[in-house]
Motif scaffolding. Structure first.
Motif, mmCIF file in Angstrom:
data_model
loop_
_atom_site.group_PDB
_atom_site.id
_atom_site.type_symbol
_atom_site.label_atom_id
_atom_site.label_comp_id
_atom_site.label_asym_id
_atom_site.label_seq_id
_atom_site.Cartn_x
_atom_site.Cartn_y
_atom_site.Cartn_z
ATOM 1 N N TYR A 188 0.758 -1.076 -0.208
ATOM 2 C CA TYR A 188 -0.323 -0.018 -0.068
ATOM 3 C C TYR A 188 1.013 0.971 0.192
ATOM 4 O O TYR A 188 0.440 2.545 -0.882
ATOM 5 N N VAL A 189 1.843 0.922 1.045
ATOM 6 C CA VAL A 189 2.552 2.199 1.024
ATOM 7 C C VAL A 189 3.030 2.910 -0.196
ATOM 8 O O VAL A 189 4.072 3.937 -1.135
ATOM 9 N N GLU A 190 3.646 1.594 -1.145
ATOM 10 C CA GLU A 190 4.111 1.996 -2.661
ATOM 11 C C GLU A 190 3.197 2.400 -3.603
ATOM 12 O O GLU A 190 3.701 3.088 -3.999
ATOM 13 N N ALA A 191 2.586 1.960 -3.665
ATOM 14 C CA ALA A 191 0.898 2.051 -4.093
ATOM 15 C C ALA A 191 0.813 3.472 -3.699
ATOM 16 O O ALA A 191 0.401 4.525 -4.659
ATOM 17 N N PHE A 192 0.878 4.468 -2.639
ATOM 18 C CA PHE A 192 0.672 5.697 -2.254
ATOM 19 C C PHE A 192 1.451 6.336 -2.558
ATOM 20 O O PHE A 192 1.175 7.342 -2.578
ATOM 21 N N LYS A 193 2.528 6.119 -2.669
ATOM 22 C CA LYS A 193 3.748 6.401 -3.674
ATOM 23 C C LYS A 193 4.047 7.256 -4.903
ATOM 24 O O LYS A 193 4.019 8.691 -5.290
ATOM 25 N N SER A 194 3.093 6.537 -5.210
ATOM 26 C CA SER A 194 2.719 6.492 -6.491
ATOM 27 C C SER A 194 1.379 7.691 -6.928
ATOM 28 O O SER A 194 1.865 8.405 -8.051
ATOM 29 N N PHE A 195 0.478 7.350 -6.231
ATOM 30 C CA PHE A 195 -0.292 8.077 -6.176
ATOM 31 C C PHE A 195 -0.085 9.718 -6.176
ATOM 32 O O PHE A 195 -0.447 10.251 -6.546
ATOM 33 N N LEU A 196 0.936 9.844 -4.675
ATOM 34 C CA LEU A 196 1.088 11.236 -4.640
ATOM 35 C C LEU A 196 1.794 11.782 -5.604
ATOM 36 O O LEU A 196 1.346 12.890 -5.382
ATOM 37 N N ASP A 197 2.859 11.223 -6.037
ATOM 38 C CA ASP A 197 3.842 11.816 -7.017
ATOM 39 C C ASP A 197 2.638 12.346 -8.402
ATOM 40 O O ASP A 197 3.210 13.183 -9.211
ATOM 41 N N HIS A 198 1.689 11.624 -8.358
ATOM 42 C CA HIS A 198 0.885 11.864 -9.785
ATOM 43 C C HIS A 198 -0.123 12.286 -9.351
ATOM 44 O O HIS A 198 -1.144 13.323 -10.718
ATOM 45 N N SER A 199 -0.550 13.402 -8.374
ATOM 46 C CA SER A 199 -1.638 13.333 -7.949
ATOM 47 C C SER A 199 -2.157 14.834 -7.040
ATOM 48 O O SER A 199 -0.787 15.366 -6.830
ATOM 49 N N THR A 200 -2.509 16.061 -6.730
ATOM 50 C CA THR A 200 -2.668 17.358 -6.068
ATOM 51 C C THR A 200 -3.056 17.096 -4.428
ATOM 52 O O THR A 200 -3.108 18.052 -4.058
ATOM 53 N N GLU A 201 -2.723 15.492 -4.219
ATOM 54 C CA GLU A 201 -3.195 15.199 -3.151
ATOM 55 C C GLU A 201 -2.491 16.442 -1.564
ATOM 56 O O GLU A 201 -2.916 17.155 -1.045
#
Length: 296
Positions: A13-26
């Motif tokens: 989940y941590v890995e997937a979340f990093k990828s999400f943060l890199d490509h989102s404006t969260e």
């Protein structure tokens, strides 16, 4: 044979979340909220404990989805609004990697002299049980739950407990996905075909405000737009796209383990206007957030 679908482990989940943060404006979205709204929100927190030095003291409690950077920004806003105040900050986070990363950030921040940190490597439920067993009910001026209520067994009782930890004039900030987000539509229509994740996983703002109304707690909701570029999800064999699909579905190697019809169904759903918009040929998934500020 295709390996069967399974949900992500904490590490995955941590890995997937990093990828999400890199490509989102969260994070940018939270920064915007911090800049525009937080100073007014924390201005109302005025507990004064007169010590020998007559320094005021604030206690804050973070129940975070390992967003240490966001937490430190909030602490700096508290300090700016209440200069000279000592901040006693406690963090409740079950993942040891996130606790370690937070400690590292604190070590690199020389401007946090007036802040003490206590880390509890516990789930929110374990923390709640510990507090109740010890019978020491510490009161906090500011408690924030950043994107963490998805992983809680019993959401109403969790909110009720942490609300009871607020001091007079204290505030509880809950950051959760908006009902207008693509997540809300995805979960409503397609969660039946995804592997079961931890209970309480599929919740958006209206689920929280309903709980607060039930508890008779006054609150305000701030809606903030946020986007996530998921274009790579549609590129066959793209590793980043694969991780994005894992995060979207909560599934390990979704593209490699889901039946072709399900892959097709989700990719089509992700392109629908209630999930995403097309900007300059890129697919931008709606990651809109709701910031709910509840009064003590």
């Amino acid at each position: 044979t295709i390996p069967s679908m399974r949900s992500l482990t904490a590490e995955e989940y941590v890995e997937a979340f990093k990828s999400f943060l890199d490509h989102s404006t969260e994070h940018q979205c939270m920064d915007e909220f911090n800049k525009d709204q937080m100073p007014n929100i924390v201005a109302g927190i005025t507990r004064l404990c007169h010590h020998m030095s007559h320094k005021a003291e604030h206690a804050s409690l973070l129940l975070g989805d390992f967003l240490a950077g966001v937490d430190l920004k909030m602490i700096r806003i508290l300090q700016a609004v209440h200069p000279g105040v000592f901040i006693d900050n406690e963090i409740v986070e079950p993942n040891p990697q996130h606790v370690a990363a937070y400690k590292e950030l604190v070590n690199q921040a020389p401007d946090l002299q007036n802040v003490s940190f206590i880390w509890h490597q516990l789930t929110s439920l374990e923390y709640e049980q510990q507090v109740k067993e010890r019978g020491t009910h510490k009161k906090f001026d500011f408690i924030h739950m950043i994107q963490m209520l998805y992983r809680v067994e019993d959401i109403p009782s969790t909110i009720k407990f942490f609300h009871s930890c607020l001091d007079h004039h204290g505030k509880l900030l809950i950051i959760i996905l908006s009902d207008s987000s693509g997540w809300a539509s995805l979960w409503k229509k397609h969660r039946d075909c995804l592997p079961a994740t931890d209970s309480g996983h599929y919740i958006t703002c209206s689920g929280i405000t309903e709980v607060l109304r039930g508890l008779g707690v006054q609150h305000r909701v701030y809606e903030l737009p946020s986007g996530w570029d998921i274009t790579e999800c549609f590129v066959e064999g793209d590793a980043v796209g694969g991780r994005m699909m894992d995060f979207l579905t909560g599934t390990k190697n979704f593209l490699g383990t889901a039946p072709p019809a399900l892959r097709q169904r989700l990719r089509e759903a992700l392109c629908q206007p209630e999930c995403s918009s097309i900007r300059d040929g890129r697919v931008i998934f709606s990651n809109n957030l709701s910031m709910i500020v509840a009064e003590s």
